[in-house]
Design an enzyme around this catalytic site. Structure first.
Site, PDB file in Angstrom:
ATOM      1  N   LYS A 112       1.135  -1.381  -0.293  1.00 47.11           N
ATOM      2  CA  LYS A 112       0.011   0.615  -0.021  1.00 47.11           C
ATOM      3  C   LYS A 112       0.833   1.048   0.160  1.00 47.11           C
ATOM      4  O   LYS A 112       0.637   2.091  -0.576  1.00 47.11           O
ATOM      5  CB  LYS A 112      -1.084  -0.145   1.228  1.00 47.11           C
TER       6      LYS A 112
HETATM    7  C1  LIG Z   1      -3.915  -4.541   0.143  1.00 46.93           C
HETATM    8  C2  LIG Z   1      -2.525  -5.956  -0.216  1.00 46.93           C
HETATM    9  C3  LIG Z   1      -3.471  -6.837  -1.259  1.00 46.93           C
HETATM   10  C4  LIG Z   1      -4.485  -6.795  -2.294  1.00 46.93           C
HETATM   11  O1  LIG Z   1      -4.302  -6.083  -3.099  1.00 46.93           O
HETATM   12  P1  LIG Z   1      -5.413  -5.258  -4.263  1.00 46.93           P
HETATM   13  O2  LIG Z   1      -5.397  -4.763  -4.298  1.00 46.93           O
HETATM   14  O3  LIG Z   1      -6.605  -5.045  -2.974  1.00 46.93           O
HETATM   15  O4  LIG Z   1      -5.799  -6.539  -4.568  1.00 46.93           O
HETATM   16  C5  LIG Z   1      -2.522  -8.142  -1.049  1.00 46.93           C
HETATM   17  N1  LIG Z   1      -1.387  -8.117   0.013  1.00 46.93           N
HETATM   18  C6  LIG Z   1      -1.427  -7.058   0.754  1.00 46.93           C
HETATM   19  C7  LIG Z   1       0.053  -7.317   1.586  1.00 46.93           C
HETATM   20  C8  LIG Z   1      -2.163  -5.754   0.918  1.00 46.93           C
HETATM   21  O5  LIG Z   1      -1.614  -5.433   1.693  1.00 46.93           O
END
Ligand SMILES: *Cc1c(COP(=O)(O)O)cnc(C)c1O
Length: 498
Positions: A112
């Protein structure tokens, strides 16, 4: 004509890129999509010599044409700086026959950070551009990861404030420590004596509270949202797919033009959708492998053509993928209908009414760029253990889901193209699951996360990220604990509206 954005549910609802970033969601409930794919010359032999920041500029200027060069460069330089512990920002590691694109070297050691470290700068620049004179207030309820990454991004960004609510008993010890030690004069963290869903609903209520909105405006504030449907989060994610391909060329793993696969651990469908856009602008991607955990609503969707959220919800070892409504999928649906907003609107109406919809055979043919499958909890654990034993590389549980699903795909389809596995979190973010997998034991609920960090270090010899070591000594800066019913008065108090 310049690239603009319009709603997936109404193609007459057209805005500029900066307006789309400020609004987040379109007023008709749809998501903003570009009016067409920008034409970008991707000369990978040239790109291979460029820094992450330079690649970011090339891609983002094409998708955000109403930002000037100076503005974008400033945003990029403020976002991708020493906050990232690796100078490459998103390094690509060769592990056995695959390549891992590590997106976890930012402030909160998860993917993120890639988008949330730049979104605040895009948002304040967009506000200036559109002569918004109000200070932006970000309001979020978080189950752990997103809120913290958003705070790290917004901390001390001028003309913004961020208020994050988290369930006191619903986050891990490390996550809680990350919250309460958050720096920044404009960050406010509030623990709740309630669960995440209540907090989430209450935040939505506050967003739509007309009298509160007026009160905010009178004091020079307006609410905004940092959630993953904002194109200001999507566009920065396209960058690392272009960068990864260029790194493969640079390392002579492929020649420019060769096809690759990517495997993405997927929840809200934001990360993999950015990969799809990368393919649309010319990155030679063969299959986009959509990896799910036992909440396999997307895996079933790609296998059957039916999206059905009516199913049991599982709490898994990859919590950021525990999702039954993948918001960003609406953008793919729109493209699969050949950009038809009326049809998209109808599918979304069915989703709201019945919790399900079925796409047409021609849409399924178009969706063949994607392959969907899932990994069980047992398979995920075995993947962590096996990859460590064979390759001395430690995967976090989310990354392990992507790797396990890739193995299923490649065995079934006899496809051995070079493959990039998207690594979305540091194993140190989930030490209990990883230590248990490495030791072939059950998760150790009784041991605290900090002693498990030490144990993971002993077992793996992987350096402990400074984001984790710093937590031990960082001063506690936030100690508010309230009931969910107190959320509105707390917001009023924090902003000094009373
Ligand atoms: C948010 C997240 C995901 C999923 O990503 P999306 O864009 O919501 O599909 C996968 N792994 C981690 C560690 C995340 O924080």
């Amino acid at each position: 004509m310049n690239l603009m954005y319009h709603s997936t549910r109404d193609d007459q609802n057209i805005v500029t890129a900066s307006q789309a970033i400020l609004q987040g969601l379109a007023t008709d409930g749809g998501l903003y999509v570009p009016t067409g794919m920008p034409k970008i010359t991707l000369d990978f032999d040239q790109l291979a010599k460029m820094s992450y920041q330079e690649v970011a500029y090339l891609i983002m200027q094409a998708f955000l044409p109403d930002f000037t060069k100076e503005e974008l460069v400033a945003c990029i330089n403020k976002a991708y700086d020493q906050k990232f512990s690796d100078e490459k920002v998103a390094p690509l590691k060769e592990v056995g026959e695959q390549y891992y694109l590590e997106l976890f070297h930012g402030a909160t050691i998860a993917f993120k950070d890639m988008a949330l470290s730049i979104l605040p700068h895009l948002m304040t620049t967009a506000a200036e551009k559109n002569k918004v004179d109000k200070e932006i207030v970000i309001l979020t309820a978080t189950s752990g990861d997103t809120g913290k990454a958003a705070m790290a991004g917004f901390a001390d960004v001028p003309k913004t404030k961020i208020i994050v609510f988290y369930p006191k008993d619903g986050v891990s010890a490390i996550q809680e420590r990350q919250m309460v030690t958050q720096k920044g004069e404009n960050t406010f963290v509030v623990a709740l004596d309630g669960n995440f869903d209540d907090a989430q609903s209450k935040v939505k209520e506050l967003f739509n509270d007309v009298s509160l909105k007026e009160e905010l405006a009178n004091h020079g504030y307006q609410f905004s949202s940092a959630n993953s449907i904002n194109i200001g989060r999507l566009v920065p994610q396209i960058v690392y797919y272009v960068y990864a391909y260029a790194q493969l060329v640079k390392d002579k793993a492929i020649k420019s033009g060769d096809q690759i696969n990517i495997s993405v651990p997927t929840g809200n469908f934001g990360n993999i959708l950015a990969g799809y856009y990368a393919k649309q602008i010319g990155v030679p991607i063969n299959r986009l492998i959509c990896a799910s955990n036992p909440n396999k609503v997307l895996s079933d969707f790609f296998q059957t053509g039916t999206y059905d959220r009516n199913r049991p919800f599982f709490v898994t070892s990859s919590p950021s993928m525990d999702i039954l409504i993948s918001s960003n999928l609406e953008r793919l649906i729109y493209h699969l209908t050949n950009d038809n907003s009326q049809k998209t609107k109808e599918f979304m109406r069915q989703l709201i009414k019945n919790g399900s919809y079925q796409i047409t055979p021609s849409m399924r043919t178009k969706a063949a760029d994607f392959y969907g499958n899932f990994a069980s909890e047992e398979e995920t654990k075995a993947e962590i253990k096996n990859t460590f034993t064979a390759q001395n590389y430690v995967e976090d549980p989310h990354t392990a889901v992507a790797a396990a699903v890739y193995r299923k795909y490649s065995a079934k389809n006899q496809d051995h193209l070079p493959t990039v596995i998207v690594a979305t979190a540091s194993p140190y973010k989930f030490p209990n699951v990883v230590v248990a997998a490495l030791q072939d034991a059950l998760p150790l609920e009784s041991e605290d996360d900090f002693s498990l960090v030490e144990k993971l270090h002993e077992l793996s010899k992987v350096a402990i990220p400074s984001a984790v070591t710093e937590l031990k000594t960082a001063p506690i800066r936030h100690d508010r604990v309230i009931k969910t019913s107190q959320m509105k008065p707390t917001v009023i108090n924090i902003l000094g509206l009373d």
